[in-house]
Design a protein around this motif. Structure first.
Motif, PDB file in Angstrom:
ATOM      1  N   SER A  35     -65.502 -30.763  -5.152  1.00  0.00           N
ATOM      2  CA  SER A  35     -64.575 -29.710  -4.735  1.00  0.00           C
ATOM      3  C   SER A  35     -64.357 -29.812  -3.228  1.00  0.00           C
ATOM      4  O   SER A  35     -65.121 -30.461  -2.529  1.00  0.00           O
ATOM      5  CB  SER A  35     -65.154 -28.327  -5.027  1.00  0.00           C
ATOM      6  OG  SER A  35     -65.398 -28.164  -6.405  1.00  0.00           O
ATOM      7  N   HIS A  36     -63.317 -29.116  -2.743  1.00  0.00           N
ATOM      8  CA  HIS A  36     -63.159 -28.939  -1.295  1.00  0.00           C
ATOM      9  C   HIS A  36     -63.209 -27.451  -1.003  1.00  0.00           C
ATOM     10  O   HIS A  36     -62.886 -26.635  -1.877  1.00  0.00           O
ATOM     11  CB  HIS A  36     -61.842 -29.564  -0.798  1.00  0.00           C
ATOM     12  CG  HIS A  36     -60.588 -28.948  -1.345  1.00  0.00           C
ATOM     13  ND1 HIS A  36     -60.003 -27.828  -0.794  1.00  0.00           N
ATOM     14  CD2 HIS A  36     -59.805 -29.296  -2.394  1.00  0.00           C
ATOM     15  CE1 HIS A  36     -58.914 -27.520  -1.479  1.00  0.00           C
ATOM     16  NE2 HIS A  36     -58.764 -28.389  -2.459  1.00  0.00           N
ATOM     17  N   ASP A  37     -63.629 -27.094   0.215  1.00  0.00           N
ATOM     18  CA  ASP A  37     -63.700 -25.665   0.530  1.00  0.00           C
ATOM     19  C   ASP A  37     -62.772 -25.265   1.669  1.00  0.00           C
ATOM     20  O   ASP A  37     -62.861 -24.155   2.185  1.00  0.00           O
ATOM     21  CB  ASP A  37     -65.144 -25.196   0.759  1.00  0.00           C
ATOM     22  CG  ASP A  37     -65.787 -25.791   2.000  1.00  0.00           C
ATOM     23  OD1 ASP A  37     -65.085 -26.476   2.789  1.00  0.00           O
ATOM     24  OD2 ASP A  37     -67.002 -25.581   2.190  1.00  0.00           O
TER      25      ASP A  37
ATOM     26  N   CYS B  35     -57.799 -20.067  -6.519  1.00  0.00           N
ATOM     27  CA  CYS B  35     -57.406 -21.123  -7.464  1.00  0.00           C
ATOM     28  C   CYS B  35     -57.645 -22.513  -6.859  1.00  0.00           C
ATOM     29  O   CYS B  35     -58.172 -23.397  -7.520  1.00  0.00           O
ATOM     30  CB  CYS B  35     -55.930 -20.898  -7.806  1.00  0.00           C
ATOM     31  SG  CYS B  35     -55.229 -22.145  -8.859  1.00  0.00           S
ATOM     32  N   ASP B  36     -57.250 -22.687  -5.596  1.00  0.00           N
ATOM     33  CA  ASP B  36     -57.329 -23.994  -4.910  1.00  0.00           C
ATOM     34  C   ASP B  36     -58.194 -23.843  -3.677  1.00  0.00           C
ATOM     35  O   ASP B  36     -57.689 -23.559  -2.611  1.00  0.00           O
ATOM     36  CB  ASP B  36     -55.920 -24.467  -4.556  1.00  0.00           C
ATOM     37  CG  ASP B  36     -55.911 -25.823  -3.890  1.00  0.00           C
ATOM     38  OD1 ASP B  36     -56.920 -26.532  -3.959  1.00  0.00           O
ATOM     39  OD2 ASP B  36     -54.892 -26.165  -3.272  1.00  0.00           O
ATOM     40  N   MET B  37     -59.543 -24.100  -3.802  1.00  0.00           N
ATOM     41  CA  MET B  37     -60.221 -24.223  -5.066  1.00  0.00           C
ATOM     42  C   MET B  37     -61.621 -23.652  -4.995  1.00  0.00           C
ATOM     43  O   MET B  37     -62.585 -24.246  -5.449  1.00  0.00           O
ATOM     44  CB  MET B  37     -60.227 -25.701  -5.529  1.00  0.00           C
ATOM     45  CG  MET B  37     -60.892 -26.653  -4.567  1.00  0.00           C
ATOM     46  SD  MET B  37     -61.038 -28.320  -5.296  1.00  0.00           S
ATOM     47  CE  MET B  37     -62.145 -28.067  -6.672  1.00  0.00           C
ATOM     48  N   LYS B  38     -61.738 -22.474  -4.352  1.00  0.00           N
ATOM     49  CA  LYS B  38     -63.069 -21.863  -4.264  1.00  0.00           C
ATOM     50  C   LYS B  38     -63.520 -21.298  -5.609  1.00  0.00           C
ATOM     51  O   LYS B  38     -64.725 -21.265  -5.888  1.00  0.00           O
ATOM     52  CB  LYS B  38     -63.080 -20.796  -3.173  1.00  0.00           C
ATOM     53  CG  LYS B  38     -63.046 -21.438  -1.779  1.00  0.00           C
ATOM     54  CD  LYS B  38     -62.830 -20.425  -0.684  1.00  0.00           C
ATOM     55  CE  LYS B  38     -63.021 -21.079   0.683  1.00  0.00           C
ATOM     56  NZ  LYS B  38     -62.636 -20.161   1.775  1.00  0.00           N
TER      57      LYS B  38
ATOM     58  N   ASP C 130     -61.261 -30.435   4.833  1.00  0.00           N
ATOM     59  CA  ASP C 130     -60.020 -31.154   5.176  1.00  0.00           C
ATOM     60  C   ASP C 130     -59.354 -31.890   4.018  1.00  0.00           C
ATOM     61  O   ASP C 130     -58.653 -32.874   4.243  1.00  0.00           O
ATOM     62  CB  ASP C 130     -60.271 -32.160   6.323  1.00  0.00           C
ATOM     63  CG  ASP C 130     -60.466 -31.451   7.659  1.00  0.00           C
ATOM     64  OD1 ASP C 130     -59.891 -30.361   7.836  1.00  0.00           O
ATOM     65  OD2 ASP C 130     -61.184 -31.992   8.513  1.00  0.00           O
ATOM     66  N   GLU C 131     -59.539 -31.413   2.776  1.00  0.00           N
ATOM     67  CA  GLU C 131     -58.804 -32.037   1.668  1.00  0.00           C
ATOM     68  C   GLU C 131     -57.317 -31.907   1.925  1.00  0.00           C
ATOM     69  O   GLU C 131     -56.534 -32.797   1.636  1.00  0.00           O
ATOM     70  CB  GLU C 131     -59.173 -31.375   0.330  1.00  0.00           C
ATOM     71  CG  GLU C 131     -58.620 -32.114  -0.896  1.00  0.00           C
ATOM     72  CD  GLU C 131     -57.242 -31.651  -1.342  1.00  0.00           C
ATOM     73  OE1 GLU C 131     -56.624 -32.365  -2.151  1.00  0.00           O
ATOM     74  OE2 GLU C 131     -56.764 -30.605  -0.897  1.00  0.00           O
ATOM     75  N   GLU C 132     -56.937 -30.757   2.501  1.00  0.00           N
ATOM     76  CA  GLU C 132     -55.512 -30.494   2.728  1.00  0.00           C
ATOM     77  C   GLU C 132     -54.977 -31.308   3.902  1.00  0.00           C
ATOM     78  O   GLU C 132     -53.776 -31.323   4.154  1.00  0.00           O
ATOM     79  CB  GLU C 132     -55.276 -28.996   2.968  1.00  0.00           C
ATOM     80  CG  GLU C 132     -55.847 -28.071   1.888  1.00  0.00           C
ATOM     81  CD  GLU C 132     -55.087 -28.124   0.553  1.00  0.00           C
ATOM     82  OE1 GLU C 132     -54.083 -28.860   0.480  1.00  0.00           O
ATOM     83  OE2 GLU C 132     -55.499 -27.450  -0.397  1.00  0.00           O
ATOM     84  N   ILE C 133     -55.872 -31.945   4.672  1.00  0.00           N
ATOM     85  CA  ILE C 133     -55.445 -32.770   5.808  1.00  0.00           C
ATOM     86  C   ILE C 133     -55.809 -34.223   5.472  1.00  0.00           C
ATOM     87  O   ILE C 133     -56.787 -34.767   5.976  1.00  0.00           O
ATOM     88  CB  ILE C 133     -56.140 -32.336   7.131  1.00  0.00           C
ATOM     89  CG1 ILE C 133     -56.056 -30.814   7.328  1.00  0.00           C
ATOM     90  CG2 ILE C 133     -55.568 -33.096   8.322  1.00  0.00           C
ATOM     91  CD1 ILE C 133     -54.737 -30.269   7.830  1.00  0.00           C
TER      92      ILE C 133
ATOM     93  N   CYS D 201     -62.719 -31.234  -9.438  1.00  0.00           N
ATOM     94  CA  CYS D 201     -62.604 -29.950 -10.147  1.00  0.00           C
ATOM     95  C   CYS D 201     -61.391 -29.125  -9.728  1.00  0.00           C
ATOM     96  O   CYS D 201     -61.396 -27.901  -9.819  1.00  0.00           O
ATOM     97  CB  CYS D 201     -63.909 -29.184  -9.986  1.00  0.00           C
ATOM     98  SG  CYS D 201     -65.318 -30.143 -10.586  1.00  0.00           S
ATOM     99  N   GLU D 202     -60.344 -29.794  -9.247  1.00  0.00           N
ATOM    100  CA  GLU D 202     -59.087 -29.119  -8.883  1.00  0.00           C
ATOM    101  C   GLU D 202     -58.468 -28.509 -10.141  1.00  0.00           C
ATOM    102  O   GLU D 202     -58.669 -29.009 -11.253  1.00  0.00           O
ATOM    103  CB  GLU D 202     -58.094 -30.135  -8.302  1.00  0.00           C
ATOM    104  CG  GLU D 202     -58.509 -30.742  -6.979  1.00  0.00           C
ATOM    105  CD  GLU D 202     -57.948 -29.977  -5.778  1.00  0.00           C
ATOM    106  OE1 GLU D 202     -57.317 -28.918  -5.973  1.00  0.00           O
ATOM    107  OE2 GLU D 202     -58.176 -30.448  -4.650  1.00  0.00           O
ATOM    108  N   PRO D 203     -57.670 -27.443  -9.947  1.00  0.00           N
ATOM    109  CA  PRO D 203     -57.109 -26.746 -11.117  1.00  0.00           C
ATOM    110  C   PRO D 203     -56.151 -27.604 -11.957  1.00  0.00           C
ATOM    111  O   PRO D 203     -55.165 -28.126 -11.432  1.00  0.00           O
ATOM    112  CB  PRO D 203     -56.345 -25.560 -10.503  1.00  0.00           C
ATOM    113  CG  PRO D 203     -56.241 -25.842  -9.044  1.00  0.00           C
ATOM    114  CD  PRO D 203     -57.353 -26.757  -8.682  1.00  0.00           C
TER     115      PRO D 203
HETATM  116 ZN   LIG Z   1     -57.050 -28.366  -3.742  1.00  0.00          ZN
END
Ligand SMILES: [Zn+2]
Length: 380
Positions: free
Chosen positions: A72-74, A105-108, A138-141, A167-169
């Motif tokens: 996961s990413h936080d 949802c994305d993704m805590k 930094d998944e979003e970066i 484990c992304e939605p």
């Molecule tokens: Zn995500």
């Protein structure tokens, strides 16, 4: 040990970990939860391009190599009340069986589901196939955190031969492939002067032939069979061209002309020849050329054991592809058996009043528990 997925999601969301701010406090919170379950923790800290401290962790429960890795990413995308949120995005609100808040949802939420599933086990239950949990920043970066983990983590090396779930939605549907990522930035420099003097150099002039070449590449990737993949919808990806000269006055010659390109390569397709073609043209025209974190798509053969196991455990019949990217861009360079599988719907990611159904999170906990039991306890 028993953890409640709603309570834990609320705790994780209460930390604002927008990608431009630090994720250290929320990650330390996750690390404390993992320690209390019995995980051994590896920390991978770094400073991002703006000097902001970031932290990724990899935890291991049990003994041995391989096993199962839940990823996961936080970090989350920004959320501000001005965008139209009904209430504070960082205080989870419950209504109609849904949780509302940035990152539920994305993704805590999905991350909380993996921790709740893990909490049902003790290290001694998993003495031949271990459970790993990876949490990235930094998944979003451009998946920077995942690249740090891929390059530096010792525990990920131990996990590499096993099964991995990103484990992304996906509404708990099995996803076996996604596209890759490629970014280019090309800059022409000129000289500013009032246009009445003929003393300036217009940076856009050098850019024009380059743009013509980029348009040709765009035609190629949208029409050539080589860049087409029928497993995806749409089956092509554009060579998306951006232009910007930042010029504020039309009577001054533009000093900077920047072309950006964004492309989502199909898995298994080598885009290096396209990058080289662009680079060659840039060199010819004296332009500065930069490539950003090229990442291959994720592709696990639909008949691979992990896909078949995931279909069996989810009770679904067919795996699919998605057009968006995940940390899998980086992890696929180390792990071969990866699928994307998580609770919630990606349509709610990055939205104002982001939500997730509580029922999805609970089903996520059940599914991850079945996965741990199947892979780590029964050793299947
Ligand atoms: Zn995500």
């Amino acid at each position: 040990m028993k953890l409640d997925v709603v309570k834990l999601t609320k705790e994780l969301v209460s930390y604002n970990s927008e990608s431009l701010t630090t994720n250290v406090p929320v990650t330390e919170h996750v690390a404390r939860v993992m320690k209390s379950i019995g995980f051994q923790i590896e920390r991978l800290a770094y400073d991002d391009v703006n000097g902001v401290p970031k932290l990724c962790i990899v935890g291991k429960l049990g003994k041995g190599r391989g096993g199962l890795t839940l990823m996961s990413h936080d970090d989350v995308v920004p959320a501000k009340m001005e965008q139209g949120w009904t209430a504070d995005p960082y205080k989870v609100r419950t209504a109609g069986g849904k949780l509302y808040g940035r990152g539920v949802c994305d993704m805590k939420g999905p991350l909380a589901a993996t921790l709740c599933a893990a909490a049902a086990y003790k290290a001694k239950d998993l003495d031949s196939a271990p459970l790993f949990i990876v949490v990235t920043a930094d998944e979003e970066i451009q998946a920077r955190g995942a690249w740090e983990v891929t390059k530096r983590s010792k525990l990920l090396q131990e996990a590499a031969g096993g099964y991995g779930l990103i484990c992304e939605p996906t509404r708990l549907k099995v996803v076996y492939a996604h596209k890759g990522s490629l970014g280019l930035r090309v800059t022409a420099r000129g000289r500013a002067a009032h246009t009445s003097t003929l003393k300036g150099t217009n940076a856009n002039l050098a850019m024009i032939p380059f743009l013509a070449e980029m348009a040709k590449i765009n035609d190629l990737v949208l029409t050539s069979k080589r860049y087409r993949n029928e497993e995806f919808n749409p089956p092509h990806s554009e060579w998306s061209i951006g232009i910007n000269d930042g010029n504020v006055a039309t009577n001054i010659s533009p000093v900077n002309s920047v072309c950006t390109v964004n492309h989502r390569p199909m898995p298994g397709i080598d885009v290096a020849p396209l990058v080289e073609r662009a680079r060659k043209k840039a060199r010819e025209l004296g332009l500065k050329f930069e490539v950003f974190r090229p990442g291959n798509g994720l592709y696990t053969a639909p008949d691979a054991p992990i896909v078949q196991t995931a279909l069996k455990l989810t009770g679904t019949r067919q795996a699919s592809t998605v057009p968006y990217g995940t940390d899998g861009l980086a992890f696929t360079t180390k792990m071969k058996s990866l699928v994307v599988l998580g609770p919630g719907n990606i349509a709610q990611a990055h939205t104002v009043d982001e939500w997730v159904e509580i029922d999805q999170l609970k089903k996520g906990v059940e599914l991850y528990t079945r996965f741990i039991d199947h892979v780590c306890v029964q050793g299947l």
